[in-house]
Motif scaffolding. Structure first.
Motif, PDB file in Angstrom:
ATOM      1  N   UNK A 354       0.822  -1.211   0.000  1.00 45.09           N
ATOM      2  CA  UNK A 354       0.000   0.000   0.000  1.00 45.09           C
ATOM      3  C   UNK A 354       0.856   1.261   0.000  1.00 45.09           C
ATOM      4  N   UNK A 355       2.109   1.134  -0.454  1.00 48.10           N
ATOM      5  CA  UNK A 355       2.987   2.302  -0.555  1.00 48.10           C
ATOM      6  C   UNK A 355       2.364   3.322  -1.513  1.00 48.10           C
ATOM      7  N   UNK A 494       1.456   5.889   6.598  1.00 44.72           N
ATOM      8  CA  UNK A 494       1.483   7.082   5.748  1.00 44.72           C
ATOM      9  C   UNK A 494       1.822   6.755   4.298  1.00 44.72           C
ATOM     10  N   UNK A 495       2.159   5.489   4.024  1.00 44.65           N
ATOM     11  CA  UNK A 495       2.477   5.089   2.659  1.00 44.65           C
ATOM     12  C   UNK A 495       3.887   5.414   2.227  1.00 44.65           C
ATOM     13  N   UNK A 496       4.750   5.752   3.186  1.00 42.91           N
ATOM     14  CA  UNK A 496       6.125   6.136   2.861  1.00 42.91           C
ATOM     15  C   UNK A 496       7.092   4.963   2.929  1.00 42.91           C
ATOM     16  N   UNK A 497       6.662   3.870   3.529  1.00 39.34           N
ATOM     17  CA  UNK A 497       7.499   2.686   3.688  1.00 39.34           C
ATOM     18  C   UNK A 497       7.435   1.825   2.431  1.00 39.34           C
ATOM     19  N   UNK A 498       8.587   1.449   1.889  1.00 38.63           N
ATOM     20  CA  UNK A 498       8.643   0.579   0.716  1.00 38.63           C
ATOM     21  C   UNK A 498       8.768  -0.883   1.139  1.00 38.63           C
ATOM     22  N   UNK A 499       9.669  -1.154   2.078  1.00 35.17           N
ATOM     23  CA  UNK A 499       9.876  -2.530   2.532  1.00 35.17           C
ATOM     24  C   UNK A 499      10.468  -2.497   3.928  1.00 35.17           C
ATOM     25  N   UNK A 530      -0.635  -1.976   5.625  1.00 36.19           N
ATOM     26  CA  UNK A 530      -1.174  -1.271   6.791  1.00 36.19           C
ATOM     27  C   UNK A 530      -2.492  -0.552   6.543  1.00 36.19           C
ATOM     28  N   UNK A 531      -2.658   0.085   5.383  1.00 39.70           N
ATOM     29  CA  UNK A 531      -3.906   0.828   5.169  1.00 39.70           C
ATOM     30  C   UNK A 531      -5.079  -0.111   4.908  1.00 39.70           C
ATOM     31  N   UNK A 532      -4.832  -1.271   4.299  1.00 34.87           N
ATOM     32  CA  UNK A 532      -5.899  -2.260   4.133  1.00 34.87           C
ATOM     33  C   UNK A 532      -6.300  -2.834   5.491  1.00 34.87           C
ATOM     34  N   UNK A 533      -5.292  -3.128   6.309  1.00 38.34           N
ATOM     35  CA  UNK A 533      -5.582  -3.648   7.641  1.00 38.34           C
ATOM     36  C   UNK A 533      -6.353  -2.648   8.477  1.00 38.34           C
ATOM     37  N   UNK A 534      -5.998  -1.368   8.348  1.00 36.22           N
ATOM     38  CA  UNK A 534      -6.703  -0.323   9.080  1.00 36.22           C
ATOM     39  C   UNK A 534      -8.155  -0.225   8.622  1.00 36.22           C
ATOM     40  N   UNK A 546      -9.084  -2.734   0.169  1.00 42.41           N
ATOM     41  CA  UNK A 546      -8.136  -3.442  -0.703  1.00 42.41           C
ATOM     42  C   UNK A 546      -8.538  -3.341  -2.175  1.00 42.41           C
ATOM     43  N   UNK A 547      -7.594  -2.838  -3.001  1.00 39.97           N
ATOM     44  CA  UNK A 547      -7.848  -2.678  -4.436  1.00 39.97           C
ATOM     45  C   UNK A 547      -6.904  -3.522  -5.275  1.00 39.97           C
TER      46      UNK A 547
END
Length: 635
Positions: A354-355, A494-499, A530-534, A546-547
């Motif tokens: 979800x990055x 925040x979507x800033x994490x890649x791995x 993380x954003x899907x889990x949230x 989830x998309x």
């Protein structure tokens, strides 16, 4: 003796764990109770339930023990005293070493249609202060704690909901309660068996004094002032401390209890004289009188353990300490057992699907890219260099001890194949390279993956260096970035994490009747999505729906698990979830079943071979620490 298993959620009854002959058991008094501060206790026949839980030692290869003595163990911080309630593992129902759910505190459980649960207590069971443990303790929790908006503003927890609705709660008699949902609730019993359970009962006789409905207003006001809290509800919540062991006045049902609060560096836990388990010879458990937990610098715990300062130690020990620990065995009279870790992988790379960066998002969601990264890792080398070849190279998935295991879950896309990895990356269109051989992203940036780590594990850092070596051969540059856990989680949301890198699935040994929460987008702290889990955790109020087709399917399967008709249907759902992980390589696991050192000094009945994990397992709990006994106690 027949045991009720986790697979039997539709069973109508649970077999008792005692026989008719057990009722005539010759109970034996435990010597030394006065010295523990228990003067004036009633006789043991009045302290244990009328039908105690008689543990089965012989079939598990264990010996009758001798009561007495002290077990010392080291903890890295004061709050780890709560582990005494993990290791003691007295639960309404709990897992045995075959991963079957069996009654423990409860005499039995009757389950009808997967939605009606009748819980029967043991007559005469008492709290650690001698007060009766009855249906009122369940009623108090359900009606006056978890259903009270002042004490529980978030409402009923998920395990008490089925189809979004809570149960009808009934007190049948003094030792029987019933929970009835409109539809099946397969989460209910497994939740009760967790290392940190919800404790759906409370010592009502103690806590009512802090509740506005039952307590004296003037006394509550004094308590509020003394504890420096804002009102009766925070006072009650502070006193209601079933897990953390910070309130020594709170009665317990665990084998060892804290009775004083005179130190925050050395915690003395003493035997519970009203404990419900006994051995076949009539000796009340636990065998050990005291467990002393001493706070020490976590970095010094391996050295202190090697110096013989602990009778039982696994906390703050890691695989890298084994060599040093082995060197001290003869001099200090301990053994270093090696129990395989029950996590899905000792080390796992977690792409953030979800990055926010659109280039990285498209690339990380391409199965060919994740397959290429996995094929570009020499797991055998990592196993040999870091774990002396004692681990199991392969994917982050269920382990061979799980009844759900299939070999392909472990091996699919997990071989070391540089040629195939390069071909996949070329097929994606990442064929352009800069001068040093590193591939270029579609927008011209170098294919450099920043893998964020909490920096707490040197082994993880060493593993990343080994991965970086072979990833160079497929044109991928790896950078390791140490950071704090909370910062990594915030960056993920925040979507800033890649791995990121961490341990694999917490539960690597599930059965079909255990919830697949770790394997699906179910929580906001899952760094893979993380954003899907949230989104699921907040019922759509936060995060993103989830998309990505596999992620959406995993979410559907998770919801389907809760409404599945029976154990067979739940197992089928699990198998599809595991197959999706194997096909998609969502986590990039490295090595599993890495031995956890467990140092044992003078203790009997500690299994030579065992699993070490949190859920299911409760670390020592599933192996029944109350049955461990000290050889020198017999002298």
């Amino acid at each position: 003796m027949k045991l009720w298993s986790a697979a039997g959620l539709s069973a109508l009854a649970v077999a008792s764990l005692f026989s008719a002959g057990a009722l005539a058991l010759d109970l034996k008094e435990t010597s030394g109770l006065d010295a523990l501060g228990y003067a004036g206790l009633p006789p043991v026949a009045e302290r244990v339930p009328a039908e105690p839980l008689i543990v089965d030692l012989e079939s598990r290869g264990r010996k009758l023990g001798v009561a007495g003595g002290t077990v010392n163990t080291l903890i890295g911080r004061a709050r780890d005293v709560r582990l005494i309630n993990v290791w003691g593992y007295a639960r309404l129902v709990g897992y045995n070493e075959k991963l079957e759910l069996v009654p423990d505190i409860l005499k039995d459980v009757k389950v009808e249609e997967g939605r009606i649960f009748t819980l029967s207590l043991r007559k005469g069971h008492k709290w650690s202060d001698g007060a009766p443990f009855t249906a009122e303790d369940f009623r108090y929790f359900f009606e006056d704690v978890v259903s009270n908006p002042d004490l529980t503003p978030s409402g009923l927890p998920p395990f008490l909901l089925a189809g979004g609705k809570g149960p009808k709660f009934e007190v049948i008699d003094e030792t029987t309660v019933r929970y009835t949902w409109e539809q099946a609730n397969p989460l209910f019993l497994p939740e009760l068996a967790l290392s940190r359970p919800p404790f759906i009962y409370r010592p009502a006789h103690y806590l009512k004094q802090f509740h506005e409905k039952f307590g004296d207003a003037a006394a509550i006001a004094k308590g509020v002032e003394a504890q420096k809290v804002r009102g009766w509800a925070p006072l009650h919540n502070k006193m209601d401390d079933m897990y953390n062991a910070m309130n020594p006045d709170l009665p317990s049902l665990q084998p060892w209890v804290r009775r004083t609060a005179d130190s925050d560096q050395r915690f003395v836990l003493v035997r519970n004289p009203f404990y419900h388990r006994v051995d076949p010879a009539g000796q009340q458990l636990p065998y050990v009188d005291k467990v002393i937990m001493t706070v020490a610098d976590g970095k010094l715990i391996p050295a202190k353990t090697q110096a013989g300062e602990a009778e039982l130690q696994a906390r703050n020990l890691s695989f890298s300490d084994i060599t040093v620990l082995k060197q001290g065995e003869e001099q200090h009279g301990y053994r270093t057992l090696l129990w395989p870790n029950s996590k899905g992988s000792e080390i796992s790379l977690l792409p953030n699907l979800t990055v926010k960066d659109p280039v990285w998002r498209e690339l990380l969601r391409d199965a060919r890219f994740r397959h290429a990264l996995s094929l570009g890792i020499d797991r055998d080398m990592i196993n040999n260099v870091l774990f002396f070849g004692l681990g199991q190279p392969g994917n982050d998935t269920v382990l061979s001890m799980s009844p759900l295991f299939k070999d392909e879950y472990k091996t699919l896309w997990a071989e070391y194949d540089i040629e195939k990895a390069n071909a996949l990356l070329d097929e994606i269109g990442l064929s352009k390279r800069r001068g040093d051989g590193i591939r270029l992203l579609p927008d011209g940036r170098p294919l450099e993956i920043i893998v964020e780590t909490n920096g707490e594990s040197q082994t993880e850092i060493d593993a990343l260096e080994l991965v970086a070596e072979t990833w160079k051969e497929i044109g991928v540059k790896l950078f390791s970035k140490p950071s704090q856990r909370d910062v990594i989680r915030d960056r993920g949301m925040a979507g800033e994490l890649v791995m990121s890198v961490g341990t694999g699935f917490e539960n690597g040994i599930p059965t079909g009747d255990m919830p697949p929460t770790d394997y699906v987008p179910a929580r906001g702290d899952q760094l893979t999505w993380p954003t899907w889990g949230d989104y699921l955790e907040t019922a759509g109020k936060g995060g993103e729906k989830p998309d990505w087709a596999p992620g959406a399917r995993l979410s559907e399967l998770y919801q389907g698990w809760f409404s599945a008709a029976d154990s067979a249907a739940r197992e089928k759902i699990w198998q599809e979830i595991l197959q999706i992980h194997a096909d998609e390589t969502i986590h990039i696991g490295l090595v599993s079943e890495v031995p956890q050192p467990v140092v044992v000094k003078g203790l009997e009945n500690v299994p030579e071979e065992a699993i070490y994990g949190w859920d299911p397992g409760a670390q020592f709990g599933i192996h029944r620490m109350d049955e461990f006994w000290l050889a020198n106690a017999a002298k």
